[in-house]
Design a protein around this motif. Structure first.
Motif, PDB file in Angstrom:
ATOM      1  N   ALA A   1       9.838 -15.615   0.226  1.00  0.00           N
ATOM      2  CA  ALA A   1       9.948 -15.311  -1.197  1.00  0.00           C
ATOM      3  C   ALA A   1       8.313 -15.460  -1.811  1.00  0.00           C
TER       4      ALA A   1
ATOM      5  N   GLY B   1      13.286 -17.278  -4.464  1.00  0.00           N
ATOM      6  CA  GLY B   1      13.042 -15.860  -4.724  1.00  0.00           C
ATOM      7  C   GLY B   1      11.960 -15.844  -5.773  1.00  0.00           C
TER       8      GLY B   1
ATOM      9  N   SER C   1      14.502 -11.648  -2.455  1.00  0.00           N
ATOM     10  CA  SER C   1      14.709 -13.090  -2.957  1.00  0.00           C
ATOM     11  C   SER C   1      16.124 -13.185  -2.482  1.00  0.00           C
TER      12      SER C   1
ATOM     13  N   ALA D   1      21.301 -11.917  -0.750  1.00  0.00           N
ATOM     14  CA  ALA D   1      19.715 -11.520  -0.809  1.00  0.00           C
ATOM     15  C   ALA D   1      19.826 -10.279  -1.516  1.00  0.00           C
TER      16      ALA D   1
END
Length: 315
Positions: free
Chosen positions: A38, A109, A199, A205
């Motif tokens: 991230a 994220g 993220s 995702a």
């Protein structure tokens, strides 16, 4: 930081690791790896002029407000110098990005602030939570208002939706909205953010759509921009009782006993969603006091609306 010679947005949008992960139907990734990735994607986005903040697995800003325990409501956009102000923390400075993620090691994220220079990003969020075909709705709007949906960066969401990235002119403020443009179509503008590709959330995702990694965000078609951005206010209109926001103030003034907080909170949320929160704070406070609330109660309610809309990224 490694630099690439390909299209400006392609390097951080190509996610072979995540593609392999999902092709195999597996999520064999540790929390530490998720946080590291991230941060890496956030740094890559920041390098290309996209202001970022760390997000938790719930898609909300990972850092809580430093003012949450204050006895008095605080309307702060980060002026205090302490992180925890949602999208107002967004930055392109690599050292500041690293510091934000170091303060939130649980982040999985990152969010990209919309409406900020140099790209003035606008997000068109095509939702799939309802039975409405949001892509078809957008196509109908394009036919009706005579604009073409441009080829642009497109991010696929875990729920099957997609985010179209567009850019706007620097002198135009695009407010955030939910299903106002059409059913299932949300707009992320000034004060809002988009979940960045790479993220990981509780539902999966976010990843770049095939065939769009080489693209840069396309300029928003003028006809679409007219639909999502309010007309510019003149000085006389903004200052007159018929200016923008007058209806919200009147709505609060008309509150009866037992409705005052509810009406004020609703009006303040609508004001912040449409980019009018700061300019209407005093007028809404005065209207609430005339309706029967104390000034402290009114300001606390408006501060709550500010935090709610900021944390949801809808402004």
């Amino acid at each position: 930081m490694r630099r690439y010679d390909s299209a400006p947005f392609a390097p951080y949008l190509r996610l072979p690791f995540f593609e392999r992960l999902y092709e195999n139907g597996a999520m064999a990734i540790t929390d530490r790896q998720t946080a590291t990735l991230a941060l890496a994607h956030a740094l890559s986005a920041a390098e290309r002029g996209l202001p970022v903040i760390p997000l938790s697995a719930t898609k909300l800003p990972a850092l809580r407000s430093p003012h949450r325990g204050d006895p008095q409501p605080v309307l702060c956009r980060g002026e205090c110098g302490v992180p925890g102000h949602g999208v107002h923390d967004a930055t392109t400075d690599p050292a500041a990005v690293r510091a934000l993620f170091a303060a939130a090691p649980w982040a999985t994220g990152y969010g990209i602030a919309c409406g900020r220079p140099p790209h003035h990003l606008i997000g068109i969020d095509l939702d799939t939570k309802s039975s409405t075909d949001s892509m078809a709705e957008l196509q109908h709007l394009a036919l009706r208002h005579l604009f073409t949906i441009p080829e642009t960066v497109t991010v696929l969401t875990p729920s099957g939706g997609r985010h179209l990235w567009l850019t706007g002119p620097p002198d135009t403020v695009v407010p955030n909205s939910a299903s106002r443009l059409a059913p299932g179509i949300d707009v992320r503008g000034t004060g809002g953010y988009l979940v960045g590709p790479g993220s990981v959330t509780a539902h999966g995702a976010y990843r770049i759509a095939p065939g769009t990694a080489h693209l840069a965000p396309a300029p928003c078609p003028r006809a679409l921009l007219r639909l999502i951005a309010p007309p510019a206010r003149t000085r006389s209109a903004a200052g007159s009782p018929h200016g923008q926001g007058h209806g919200l103030v009147q709505f609060v003034l008309a509150a009866q006993e037992g409705q005052r907080n509810t009406r004020l909170f609703w009006a303040a949320c609508r004001a912040y969603e449409n980019g009018l929160g700061d300019s209407l704070t005093e007028a809404l406070t005065a209207a609430a006091v005339r309706a029967g609330l104390t000034e402290r109660e009114a300001r606390a309610t408006i501060a709550s609306a500010d935090r709610l809309t900021a944390n949801r990224g809808i402004r």
